[in-house]
Design a protein around this motif. Sequence first.
Motif, PDB file in Angstrom:
ATOM      1  N   ARG A  87     -22.322 -26.604 -24.626  1.00  0.00           N
ATOM      2  CA  ARG A  87     -22.347 -28.058 -24.665  1.00  0.00           C
ATOM      3  C   ARG A  87     -22.829 -28.621 -23.335  1.00  0.00           C
ATOM      4  NH1 ARG A  87     -19.844 -30.832 -29.199  1.00  0.00           N
ATOM      5  NH2 ARG A  87     -19.701 -29.248 -30.812  1.00  0.00           N
ATOM      6  N   ASP A  88     -23.300 -29.879 -23.356  1.00  0.00           N
ATOM      7  CA  ASP A  88     -23.753 -30.503 -22.114  1.00  0.00           C
ATOM      8  C   ASP A  88     -22.582 -31.172 -21.393  1.00  0.00           C
ATOM      9  OD1 ASP A  88     -23.288 -32.974 -23.315  1.00  0.00           O
ATOM     10  OD2 ASP A  88     -25.404 -33.398 -23.692  1.00  0.00           O
ATOM     11  N   ARG A  89     -22.873 -31.879 -20.311  1.00  0.00           N
ATOM     12  CA  ARG A  89     -21.803 -32.461 -19.490  1.00  0.00           C
ATOM     13  C   ARG A  89     -20.998 -33.515 -20.245  1.00  0.00           C
ATOM     14  NH1 ARG A  89     -26.390 -31.939 -16.530  1.00  0.00           N
ATOM     15  NH2 ARG A  89     -26.320 -30.505 -14.755  1.00  0.00           N
ATOM     16  N   ALA A  90     -21.629 -34.142 -21.227  1.00  0.00           N
ATOM     17  CA  ALA A  90     -20.933 -35.153 -22.022  1.00  0.00           C
ATOM     18  C   ALA A  90     -20.239 -34.551 -23.238  1.00  0.00           C
ATOM     19  CB  ALA A  90     -21.921 -36.225 -22.474  1.00  0.00           C
ATOM     20  N   GLY A  91     -20.400 -33.248 -23.426  1.00  0.00           N
ATOM     21  CA  GLY A  91     -19.772 -32.585 -24.553  1.00  0.00           C
ATOM     22  C   GLY A  91     -20.634 -32.491 -25.789  1.00  0.00           C
ATOM     23  N   ALA A  92     -21.900 -32.880 -25.702  1.00  0.00           N
ATOM     24  CA  ALA A  92     -22.800 -32.799 -26.847  1.00  0.00           C
ATOM     25  C   ALA A  92     -23.373 -31.390 -26.969  1.00  0.00           C
ATOM     26  CB  ALA A  92     -23.928 -33.812 -26.707  1.00  0.00           C
ATOM     27  N   PRO A  93     -23.678 -30.937 -28.191  1.00  0.00           N
ATOM     28  CA  PRO A  93     -24.184 -29.580 -28.383  1.00  0.00           C
ATOM     29  C   PRO A  93     -25.568 -29.377 -27.791  1.00  0.00           C
ATOM     30  CG  PRO A  93     -24.209 -30.795 -30.458  1.00  0.00           C
ATOM     31  CD  PRO A  93     -23.475 -31.642 -29.474  1.00  0.00           C
ATOM     32  N   LEU A  94     -25.815 -28.153 -27.316  1.00  0.00           N
ATOM     33  CA  LEU A  94     -27.111 -27.743 -26.776  1.00  0.00           C
ATOM     34  C   LEU A  94     -27.649 -26.571 -27.592  1.00  0.00           C
ATOM     35  CD1 LEU A  94     -26.373 -27.861 -22.934  1.00  0.00           C
ATOM     36  CD2 LEU A  94     -27.865 -29.408 -24.223  1.00  0.00           C
ATOM     37  N   VAL A  98     -34.357 -20.370 -30.723  1.00  0.00           N
ATOM     38  CA  VAL A  98     -35.734 -20.522 -30.278  1.00  0.00           C
ATOM     39  C   VAL A  98     -36.352 -21.840 -30.750  1.00  0.00           C
ATOM     40  CG1 VAL A  98     -36.709 -19.326 -32.290  1.00  0.00           C
ATOM     41  CG2 VAL A  98     -37.945 -19.304 -30.107  1.00  0.00           C
ATOM     42  N   ASP A  99     -35.818 -22.432 -31.838  1.00  0.00           N
ATOM     43  CA  ASP A  99     -36.419 -23.645 -32.385  1.00  0.00           C
ATOM     44  C   ASP A  99     -35.930 -24.919 -31.717  1.00  0.00           C
ATOM     45  OD1 ASP A  99     -33.863 -23.663 -33.341  1.00  0.00           O
ATOM     46  OD2 ASP A  99     -34.395 -23.950 -35.452  1.00  0.00           O
ATOM     47  N   GLY A 100     -34.968 -24.822 -30.803  1.00  0.00           N
ATOM     48  CA  GLY A 100     -34.484 -25.985 -30.085  1.00  0.00           C
ATOM     49  C   GLY A 100     -33.606 -26.921 -30.879  1.00  0.00           C
ATOM     50  N   ASP A 101     -33.117 -26.489 -32.045  1.00  0.00           N
ATOM     51  CA  ASP A 101     -32.244 -27.311 -32.875  1.00  0.00           C
ATOM     52  C   ASP A 101     -30.837 -27.275 -32.285  1.00  0.00           C
ATOM     53  OD1 ASP A 101     -30.671 -28.506 -34.794  1.00  0.00           O
ATOM     54  OD2 ASP A 101     -31.591 -27.471 -36.492  1.00  0.00           O
ATOM     55  N   ALA A 102     -30.375 -28.422 -31.762  1.00  0.00           N
ATOM     56  CA  ALA A 102     -29.077 -28.477 -31.071  1.00  0.00           C
ATOM     57  C   ALA A 102     -27.900 -28.264 -32.005  1.00  0.00           C
ATOM     58  CB  ALA A 102     -28.926 -29.812 -30.348  1.00  0.00           C
ATOM     59  N   ASN A 103     -28.110 -28.375 -33.317  1.00  0.00           N
ATOM     60  CA  ASN A 103     -27.005 -28.081 -34.229  1.00  0.00           C
ATOM     61  C   ASN A 103     -26.542 -26.629 -34.088  1.00  0.00           C
ATOM     62  OD1 ASN A 103     -26.787 -30.634 -35.467  1.00  0.00           O
ATOM     63  ND2 ASN A 103     -28.550 -30.185 -36.773  1.00  0.00           N
ATOM     64  N   TRP A 147     -28.223 -14.103 -20.304  1.00  0.00           N
ATOM     65  CA  TRP A 147     -29.392 -14.316 -21.157  1.00  0.00           C
ATOM     66  C   TRP A 147     -29.723 -15.801 -21.243  1.00  0.00           C
ATOM     67  CZ3 TRP A 147     -30.692 -17.135 -25.346  1.00  0.00           C
ATOM     68  CH2 TRP A 147     -31.862 -16.787 -26.025  1.00  0.00           C
ATOM     69  N   LEU A 148     -28.694 -16.619 -21.455  1.00  0.00           N
ATOM     70  CA  LEU A 148     -28.905 -18.057 -21.608  1.00  0.00           C
ATOM     71  C   LEU A 148     -29.521 -18.653 -20.347  1.00  0.00           C
ATOM     72  CD1 LEU A 148     -28.229 -20.370 -23.685  1.00  0.00           C
ATOM     73  CD2 LEU A 148     -26.195 -20.797 -22.285  1.00  0.00           C
ATOM     74  N   SER A 149     -29.027 -18.270 -19.180  1.00  0.00           N
ATOM     75  CA  SER A 149     -29.532 -18.848 -17.934  1.00  0.00           C
ATOM     76  C   SER A 149     -30.983 -18.450 -17.682  1.00  0.00           C
ATOM     77  CB  SER A 149     -28.648 -18.419 -16.759  1.00  0.00           C
ATOM     78  OG  SER A 149     -28.788 -17.034 -16.501  1.00  0.00           O
ATOM     79  N   ALA A 154     -33.799 -24.618 -19.404  1.00  0.00           N
ATOM     80  CA  ALA A 154     -33.620 -26.056 -19.603  1.00  0.00           C
ATOM     81  C   ALA A 154     -32.239 -26.352 -20.180  1.00  0.00           C
ATOM     82  CB  ALA A 154     -34.712 -26.593 -20.527  1.00  0.00           C
ATOM     83  N   VAL A 155     -31.780 -25.490 -21.070  1.00  0.00           N
ATOM     84  CA  VAL A 155     -30.433 -25.637 -21.629  1.00  0.00           C
ATOM     85  C   VAL A 155     -29.398 -25.399 -20.535  1.00  0.00           C
ATOM     86  CG1 VAL A 155     -28.762 -24.624 -23.231  1.00  0.00           C
ATOM     87  CG2 VAL A 155     -31.109 -25.072 -23.987  1.00  0.00           C
ATOM     88  N   TRP A 156     -29.608 -24.355 -19.741  1.00  0.00           N
ATOM     89  CA  TRP A 156     -28.679 -24.043 -18.660  1.00  0.00           C
ATOM     90  C   TRP A 156     -28.568 -25.210 -17.664  1.00  0.00           C
ATOM     91  CZ3 TRP A 156     -25.092 -20.437 -18.315  1.00  0.00           C
ATOM     92  CH2 TRP A 156     -24.514 -20.177 -17.063  1.00  0.00           C
ATOM     93  N   ALA A 157     -29.668 -25.854 -17.402  1.00  0.00           N
ATOM     94  CA  ALA A 157     -29.668 -26.970 -16.447  1.00  0.00           C
ATOM     95  C   ALA A 157     -28.822 -28.131 -16.946  1.00  0.00           C
ATOM     96  CB  ALA A 157     -31.103 -27.428 -16.197  1.00  0.00           C
ATOM     97  N   ARG A 158     -28.745 -28.305 -18.234  1.00  0.00           N
ATOM     98  CA  ARG A 158     -27.997 -29.431 -18.801  1.00  0.00           C
ATOM     99  C   ARG A 158     -26.547 -29.085 -19.118  1.00  0.00           C
ATOM    100  NH1 ARG A 158     -31.133 -31.053 -23.979  1.00  0.00           N
ATOM    101  NH2 ARG A 158     -29.427 -32.585 -24.084  1.00  0.00           N
ATOM    102  N   ALA A 159     -26.199 -27.796 -19.081  1.00  0.00           N
ATOM    103  CA  ALA A 159     -24.877 -27.356 -19.520  1.00  0.00           C
ATOM    104  C   ALA A 159     -23.770 -27.899 -18.617  1.00  0.00           C
ATOM    105  CB  ALA A 159     -24.816 -25.839 -19.555  1.00  0.00           C
ATOM    106  N   GLY A 160     -22.645 -28.214 -19.219  1.00  0.00           N
ATOM    107  CA  GLY A 160     -21.476 -28.666 -18.466  1.00  0.00           C
ATOM    108  C   GLY A 160     -20.170 -28.194 -19.071  1.00  0.00           C
ATOM    109  N   HIS A 161     -20.240 -27.783 -20.349  1.00  0.00           N
ATOM    110  CA  HIS A 161     -19.077 -27.226 -21.046  1.00  0.00           C
ATOM    111  C   HIS A 161     -19.564 -26.022 -21.859  1.00  0.00           C
ATOM    112  CE1 HIS A 161     -17.893 -31.453 -20.433  1.00  0.00           C
ATOM    113  NE2 HIS A 161     -16.637 -31.022 -20.443  1.00  0.00           N
ATOM    114  N   ILE A 162     -19.071 -24.838 -21.520  1.00  0.00           N
ATOM    115  CA  ILE A 162     -19.377 -23.650 -22.304  1.00  0.00           C
ATOM    116  C   ILE A 162     -18.046 -22.969 -22.612  1.00  0.00           C
ATOM    117  CG2 ILE A 162     -20.701 -21.513 -22.478  1.00  0.00           C
ATOM    118  CD1 ILE A 162     -22.585 -22.554 -20.356  1.00  0.00           C
ATOM    119  N   PHE A 163     -17.840 -22.678 -23.895  1.00  0.00           N
ATOM    120  CA  PHE A 163     -16.525 -22.218 -24.338  1.00  0.00           C
ATOM    121  C   PHE A 163     -16.609 -20.910 -25.116  1.00  0.00           C
ATOM    122  CE2 PHE A 163     -16.413 -26.886 -24.501  1.00  0.00           C
ATOM    123  CZ  PHE A 163     -15.225 -27.205 -23.849  1.00  0.00           C
TER     124      PHE A 163
END
Length: 526
Positions: A87-94, A98-103, A147-149, A154-163
Amino acid sequence: MTPLLVAVDVGTTSARAGVVTDTGAMLARAEAGIALRRNGADEAEHDSEDIWRAVCRAVNAALAMADADPARVAGIAFDATCSLVVRDRAGAPLPVGVDGDANWDTIVWLDHRAIAEAEEARATGHRVLGFSGGALSPEMEIPKLMWLSRHRPAVWARAGHIFDLADFLAWKACGTGARSQSTLTSKWCFLAHEDEGWPSDFLAAVGLADLCEKAGLPEHASPIGRALGRLTPEAALQLGLPQTVVVATGMVDAHAGALGVLGGFASAPRSIDRHLALIAGTSSAVTALATAPRPAPGVWGPYFGAVLPGLWLSEGGQSASGAALDHIIRVHASGAAPSPQTHAAIIDRIVALRRETDDLAPRLHILPDFHGNRSPFADPRALGVISGMSLDASFDGLCRIYWRTAVAIALGVRQILETLNAAGYAIDTLHVTGGHTRNRLLMELYADATGCTVHEVPDADAMLLGSAMAAATGAGLYPGLADAACAMRQPSVARRPDLTRRARYDRDYKVLMTLHAHRAEIEAMM
């Protein structure tokens, strides 16, 4: 009114909820499916919001089935697979795909995309590896995070919550940023027995120096069963529960199963090392507890406090056990979809064939590492072997291969058990829970092939029971988790090994060891 508890167990394809009394009796359980997206053999993803919706459906359905007044519910706890929610810093999914679908924001536990990263972590030789069997599995979170980083910067740069998934569910329920001692010690290389739990030098060595910031990690882990807070108004509405319900620290699903079947022995911790929990379904987890750390090669751990306070957990397993039997059905010429009905028909025929000869297909041997070897070799690249194949494409031919695969699965448990005993355990009793309890061949083999007395709790769901024990502790119904585990323990039925079959399985075990050795020799030639 007598208080009730809600326990939630999230597996690979479904979420299950149970309504449990403070003595451990299951009043009702319900299940809701969750989506799983596959991309080849090594990549699998979940939608965490889909998981949460499934959890809410299951909880509401279980409450309705139990005809329970929600006002009686005192506590709730979650266990789940060790899937990674981003999740990002606001808690939204990242997006993790490979297709970039945040769901699709969750890397599933069985995903092996991070094999190279797991091998790189192993090559560091860092002392933290001594608390994970000498290596990290790609099923753990550190390789997945590496792997993610690297592959999703780009996802790693926005991340703020990983569970871990169990911690994510607690966060959804009450907004807590706490993390479980179960999840952090076993999947994140957190050293709960040390004052400085996060091994900062190791994290820097594998490119995760900023992990605590990106994942929103706390300095300390929360013991299982600690009260984390009460349900938020939104979560209470979705779950059909009052806001007064206490959310307790949960755990990895295998650890919940271990707590459900081994927790009752917490009153005699010095003899708890005689008992082994086998949580067996699509994959199998083998867990043992001891009062002191007992590291063993290829066995995850020892993890401090990952199941019970003050005890060390050693965890082995098979990445494909039930999945191996499904695979055999799927790929054989006489196979079909591996449904419960298909398994039942095959098992019935095997029972009939064994009436003619109990030593069925003695020249056929299986090495069932179709998805790597979790224990005791810690080799995610390992492959399976079928030795002794003929041109028999009949249904009886399928039954023989199925039977020999079941034998190999049980012998693999024996191999892990012997590895643990060589490290100081004294295991002679096996407690089995999960889907394999519905397979009478496997239940017979777990006793006969290992030589252990096998216990099954026929009317209990060990994962849900373990989570209910945590919920009861968080709600203050018992002074501590060990007290809750002893008070809520459920009776079991014992099966003793048939010693007349011992020599046959000793022979098969020698063949299994030879197949492992030959595979290693062949791999060395490549």
